[in-house]
Design an enzyme around this catalytic site. Structure first.
Site, PDB file in Angstrom:
ATOM      1  N   LYS A  70       0.841  -1.213   0.000  1.00 28.17           N
ATOM      2  CA  LYS A  70       0.000   0.000   0.000  1.00 28.17           C
ATOM      3  C   LYS A  70       0.869   1.253   0.000  1.00 28.17           C
ATOM      4  O   LYS A  70       0.634   2.185  -0.764  1.00 28.17           O
ATOM      5  CB  LYS A  70      -0.940   0.003   1.229  1.00 28.17           C
ATOM      6  CG  LYS A  70      -1.836  -1.215   1.324  1.00 28.17           C
ATOM      7  CD  LYS A  70      -2.720  -1.185   2.562  1.00 28.17           C
ATOM      8  CE  LYS A  70      -1.981  -1.254   3.880  1.00 28.17           C
ATOM      9  NZ  LYS A  70      -1.252  -2.518   4.126  1.00 28.17           N
ATOM     10  N   ARG A 104      -9.954   0.651   8.249  1.00 29.61           N
ATOM     11  CA  ARG A 104      -9.493  -0.694   8.592  1.00 29.61           C
ATOM     12  C   ARG A 104     -10.535  -1.471   9.362  1.00 29.61           C
ATOM     13  O   ARG A 104     -10.305  -2.637   9.686  1.00 29.61           O
ATOM     14  CB  ARG A 104      -8.268  -0.552   9.503  1.00 29.61           C
ATOM     15  CG  ARG A 104      -6.969  -0.810   8.827  1.00 29.61           C
ATOM     16  CD  ARG A 104      -5.927  -0.513   9.871  1.00 29.61           C
ATOM     17  NE  ARG A 104      -4.797  -1.349   9.742  1.00 29.61           N
ATOM     18  CZ  ARG A 104      -3.674  -0.973   9.142  1.00 29.61           C
ATOM     19  NH1 ARG A 104      -3.572   0.198   8.580  1.00 29.61           N
ATOM     20  NH2 ARG A 104      -2.652  -1.783   9.125  1.00 29.61           N
ATOM     21  N   ARG A 123      11.798  -5.514   4.934  1.00 29.36           N
ATOM     22  CA  ARG A 123      11.537  -4.064   4.830  1.00 29.36           C
ATOM     23  C   ARG A 123      12.477  -3.252   5.729  1.00 29.36           C
ATOM     24  O   ARG A 123      12.726  -3.601   6.871  1.00 29.36           O
ATOM     25  CB  ARG A 123      10.099  -3.749   5.244  1.00 29.36           C
ATOM     26  CG  ARG A 123       9.871  -2.233   5.337  1.00 29.36           C
ATOM     27  CD  ARG A 123       8.449  -1.826   5.441  1.00 29.36           C
ATOM     28  NE  ARG A 123       7.699  -2.595   6.389  1.00 29.36           N
ATOM     29  CZ  ARG A 123       6.364  -2.685   6.362  1.00 29.36           C
ATOM     30  NH1 ARG A 123       5.675  -2.055   5.446  1.00 29.36           N
ATOM     31  NH2 ARG A 123       5.741  -3.408   7.270  1.00 29.36           N
ATOM     32  N   ARG A 134      10.990  -1.565  11.387  1.00 23.25           N
ATOM     33  CA  ARG A 134       9.875  -1.153  12.235  1.00 23.25           C
ATOM     34  C   ARG A 134       9.723  -2.114  13.410  1.00 23.25           C
ATOM     35  O   ARG A 134       9.838  -3.324  13.238  1.00 23.25           O
ATOM     36  CB  ARG A 134       8.575  -1.139  11.415  1.00 23.25           C
ATOM     37  CG  ARG A 134       8.329   0.194  10.748  1.00 23.25           C
ATOM     38  CD  ARG A 134       7.200   0.182   9.777  1.00 23.25           C
ATOM     39  NE  ARG A 134       6.003  -0.519  10.173  1.00 23.25           N
ATOM     40  CZ  ARG A 134       4.908  -0.610   9.410  1.00 23.25           C
ATOM     41  NH1 ARG A 134       4.880  -0.021   8.227  1.00 23.25           N
ATOM     42  NH2 ARG A 134       3.843  -1.268   9.814  1.00 23.25           N
ATOM     43  N   ARG A 148      -0.764  -9.113  13.172  1.00 25.71           N
ATOM     44  CA  ARG A 148      -1.294  -8.111  12.221  1.00 25.71           C
ATOM     45  C   ARG A 148      -2.052  -8.787  11.087  1.00 25.71           C
ATOM     46  O   ARG A 148      -3.079  -8.288  10.634  1.00 25.71           O
ATOM     47  CB  ARG A 148      -0.136  -7.256  11.666  1.00 25.71           C
ATOM     48  CG  ARG A 148       0.355  -6.219  12.680  1.00 25.71           C
ATOM     49  CD  ARG A 148       1.736  -5.685  12.365  1.00 25.71           C
ATOM     50  NE  ARG A 148       1.842  -5.081  11.065  1.00 25.71           N
ATOM     51  CZ  ARG A 148       2.994  -4.941  10.399  1.00 25.71           C
ATOM     52  NH1 ARG A 148       4.126  -5.376  10.930  1.00 25.71           N
ATOM     53  NH2 ARG A 148       3.001  -4.357   9.228  1.00 25.71           N
TER      54      ARG A 148
HETATM   55  P1  AP5 Z   1       4.864  -1.588   1.856  1.00 23.01           P
HETATM   56  O1  AP5 Z   1       4.561  -0.765   0.675  1.00 23.01           O
HETATM   57  O2  AP5 Z   1       5.559  -0.963   3.027  1.00 23.01           O
HETATM   58  O3  AP5 Z   1       3.556  -2.398   2.331  1.00 23.01           O
HETATM   59  P2  AP5 Z   1       2.264  -1.890   3.134  1.00 23.01           P
HETATM   60  O4  AP5 Z   1       1.086  -2.569   2.525  1.00 23.01           O
HETATM   61  O5  AP5 Z   1       2.255  -0.398   3.217  1.00 23.01           O
HETATM   62  O6  AP5 Z   1       2.584  -2.596   4.502  1.00 23.01           O
HETATM   63  P3  AP5 Z   1       2.465  -2.114   6.015  1.00 23.01           P
HETATM   64  O7  AP5 Z   1       3.152  -3.206   6.809  1.00 23.01           O
HETATM   65  O8  AP5 Z   1       2.980  -0.718   6.188  1.00 23.01           O
HETATM   66  O9  AP5 Z   1       0.966  -2.180   6.233  1.00 23.01           O
HETATM   67  P4  AP5 Z   1       0.251  -2.254   7.566  1.00 23.01           P
HETATM   68  O10 AP5 Z   1      -1.143  -2.105   7.094  1.00 23.01           O
HETATM   69  O11 AP5 Z   1       0.544  -3.439   8.393  1.00 23.01           O
HETATM   70  O12 AP5 Z   1       0.924  -1.079   8.399  1.00 23.01           O
HETATM   71  P5  AP5 Z   1       0.479   0.405   8.733  1.00 23.01           P
HETATM   72  O13 AP5 Z   1       1.693   1.233   8.757  1.00 23.01           O
HETATM   73  O14 AP5 Z   1      -0.672   0.827   7.896  1.00 23.01           O
HETATM   74  O15 AP5 Z   1       5.723  -2.844   1.335  1.00 23.01           O
HETATM   75  C1  AP5 Z   1       6.240  -3.809   2.255  1.00 23.01           C
HETATM   76  C2  AP5 Z   1       7.656  -4.222   1.814  1.00 23.01           C
HETATM   77  O16 AP5 Z   1       7.569  -4.911   0.566  1.00 23.01           O
HETATM   78  C3  AP5 Z   1       8.603  -3.038   1.571  1.00 23.01           C
HETATM   79  O17 AP5 Z   1       9.894  -3.391   1.978  1.00 23.01           O
HETATM   80  C4  AP5 Z   1       8.562  -2.818   0.041  1.00 23.01           C
HETATM   81  O18 AP5 Z   1       9.773  -2.301  -0.450  1.00 23.01           O
HETATM   82  C5  AP5 Z   1       8.304  -4.244  -0.453  1.00 23.01           C
HETATM   83  N1  AP5 Z   1       7.483  -4.283  -1.660  1.00 23.01           N
HETATM   84  C6  AP5 Z   1       6.367  -3.528  -1.934  1.00 23.01           C
HETATM   85  N2  AP5 Z   1       5.845  -3.867  -3.124  1.00 23.01           N
HETATM   86  C7  AP5 Z   1       6.634  -4.878  -3.624  1.00 23.01           C
HETATM   87  C8  AP5 Z   1       6.605  -5.668  -4.803  1.00 23.01           C
HETATM   88  N3  AP5 Z   1       5.653  -5.488  -5.735  1.00 23.01           N
HETATM   89  N4  AP5 Z   1       7.549  -6.612  -4.974  1.00 23.01           N
HETATM   90  C9  AP5 Z   1       8.514  -6.810  -4.024  1.00 23.01           C
HETATM   91  N5  AP5 Z   1       8.599  -6.093  -2.886  1.00 23.01           N
HETATM   92  C10 AP5 Z   1       7.663  -5.134  -2.673  1.00 23.01           C
HETATM   93  O19 AP5 Z   1      -0.091   0.234  10.220  1.00 23.01           O
HETATM   94  C11 AP5 Z   1       0.760  -0.091  11.307  1.00 23.01           C
HETATM   95  C12 AP5 Z   1      -0.067  -0.120  12.598  1.00 23.01           C
HETATM   96  O20 AP5 Z   1      -0.665   1.181  12.834  1.00 23.01           O
HETATM   97  C13 AP5 Z   1      -1.268  -1.087  12.592  1.00 23.01           C
HETATM   98  O21 AP5 Z   1      -0.865  -2.402  12.951  1.00 23.01           O
HETATM   99  C14 AP5 Z   1      -2.185  -0.427  13.637  1.00 23.01           C
HETATM  100  O22 AP5 Z   1      -1.758  -0.694  14.943  1.00 23.01           O
HETATM  101  C15 AP5 Z   1      -1.988   1.063  13.375  1.00 23.01           C
HETATM  102  N6  AP5 Z   1      -2.953   1.607  12.399  1.00 23.01           N
HETATM  103  C16 AP5 Z   1      -2.667   2.160  11.186  1.00 23.01           C
HETATM  104  N7  AP5 Z   1      -3.780   2.550  10.557  1.00 23.01           N
HETATM  105  C17 AP5 Z   1      -4.827   2.251  11.393  1.00 23.01           C
HETATM  106  C18 AP5 Z   1      -6.232   2.391  11.292  1.00 23.01           C
HETATM  107  N8  AP5 Z   1      -6.811   2.929  10.203  1.00 23.01           N
HETATM  108  N9  AP5 Z   1      -6.996   1.933  12.312  1.00 23.01           N
HETATM  109  C19 AP5 Z   1      -6.440   1.403  13.425  1.00 23.01           C
HETATM  110  N10 AP5 Z   1      -5.085   1.215  13.591  1.00 23.01           N
HETATM  111  C20 AP5 Z   1      -4.294   1.650  12.580  1.00 23.01           C
END
Ligand code: AP5
Length: 216
Positions: free
Chosen positions: A13, A86, A125, A158, A169
């Site tokens: 994402k 979410r 990552r 992270r 997660r």
């Molecule tokens: P990346 O692009 O970083 O993936 P992502 O989908 O953004 O993954 P996240 O782990 O950030 O998502 P998440 O939903 O768990 O975390 P968030 O920060 O939102 O890609 C991942 C890796 O793969 C990278 O190294 C990248 O380089 C690589 N990659 C990408 N595309 C690729 C490809 N095509 N091929 C190969 N490699 C690739 O949330 C974290 C925490 O915050 C949650 O657990 C929760 O506690 C809280 N939180 C956030 N939002 C909310 C909400 N709305 N409600 C409640 N709690 C929330």
């Protein structure tokens, strides 16, 4: 244009959101990035959020909706929501919040990636705590190991990217976030499911093409 990027942890994402910012001129709003910044700065929001994030659980809906209200007030371009909504509560609240802000939702983009690929991506990552750029030691390493290409800051892993928290997660995603796909499929908003296991640029091409075909 206002879009939601929906997908499991590690689905790409953040990566796709950054590319779409360049290609479509929208603002990316990552609730995860906003929360991590608040934790780093030690604000009241950060103190509330940290224990949930460390455990791999979701931060309470009212905290997140407060953040989104602020974002909508201060943004005058289209938005790509990364990691929001979410939960059903967040999704149901978003419609009225958008309407109050004179906006509407144009599409939900679902990034579909197999679980084993998600785990490999997350374990590799590395993130920049300063400009939020994201790298991967397997798929997309920085030019100099451990250093951000954009701003020169030291890259970090992270705290929630450890094996146990990643398992949690993924469980939380299946139970609370994946049902939003069915929620939006029942709504008038188009749901565009994209094969997120391809190369980064091919995925972005598919997203842009799907948006064009839906005449968004
Ligand atoms: P990346 O692009 O970083 O993936 P992502 O989908 O953004 O993954 P996240 O782990 O950030 O998502 P998440 O939903 O768990 O975390 P968030 O920060 O939102 O890609 C991942 C890796 O793969 C990278 O190294 C990248 O380089 C690589 N990659 C990408 N595309 C690729 C490809 N095509 N091929 C190969 N490699 C690739 O949330 C974290 C925490 O915050 C949650 O657990 C929760 O506690 C809280 N939180 C956030 N939002 C909310 C909400 N709305 N409600 C409640 N709690 C929330």
């Amino acid at each position: 244009m206002n879009l939601i990027l929906l997908g499991a942890p590690g689905a790409g994402k953040g990566t796709q959101g950054a590319l779409l910012v360049e290609r479509l001129g929208l603002r990316k709003v990552s609730t995860g990035d906003l929360l991590r910044e608040a934790v780093r700065k030690g604000t009241e929001l950060g103190q509330k959020a940290q224990s949930y994030m460390d455990a791999g659980d979701l931060v309470p809906d009212e905290v997140i909706l407060g953040l989104i209200r602020e974002v909508l007030e201060e943004t005058d371009t289209g938005i790509i929501f990364d990691g929001f909504p979410r939960t059903l509560v967040q999704a149901e609240a978003l419609g009225p919040l958008m309407k109050d802000a004179g906006r509407s939702l144009d599409a939900v983009v679902v990034l579909a990636v197999p679980d084993e690929e998600l785990v490999k991506r997350i374990s590799g990552r590395r993130s920049c705590p300063s400009c939020n750029a994201v790298y991967n030691v397997y798929f997309d390493p920085p030019e100099e190991e451990g250093v951000c290409d954009n701003c020169g800051a030291e890259l970090v892993q992270r705290p929630d990217d450890n094996a146990e928290t990643v398992r949690r997660r993924l469980e939380v995603y299946r139970a609370q976030t994946e049902p939003l796909i069915a929620f939006y499929e029942k709504s008038p908003v188009p749901v565009l499911t994209i094969d997120g296991s391809q190369e980064v640029d091919a995925i972005a091409d598919d997203i842009v093409q799907a948006l064009e075909q839906t005449a968004v």
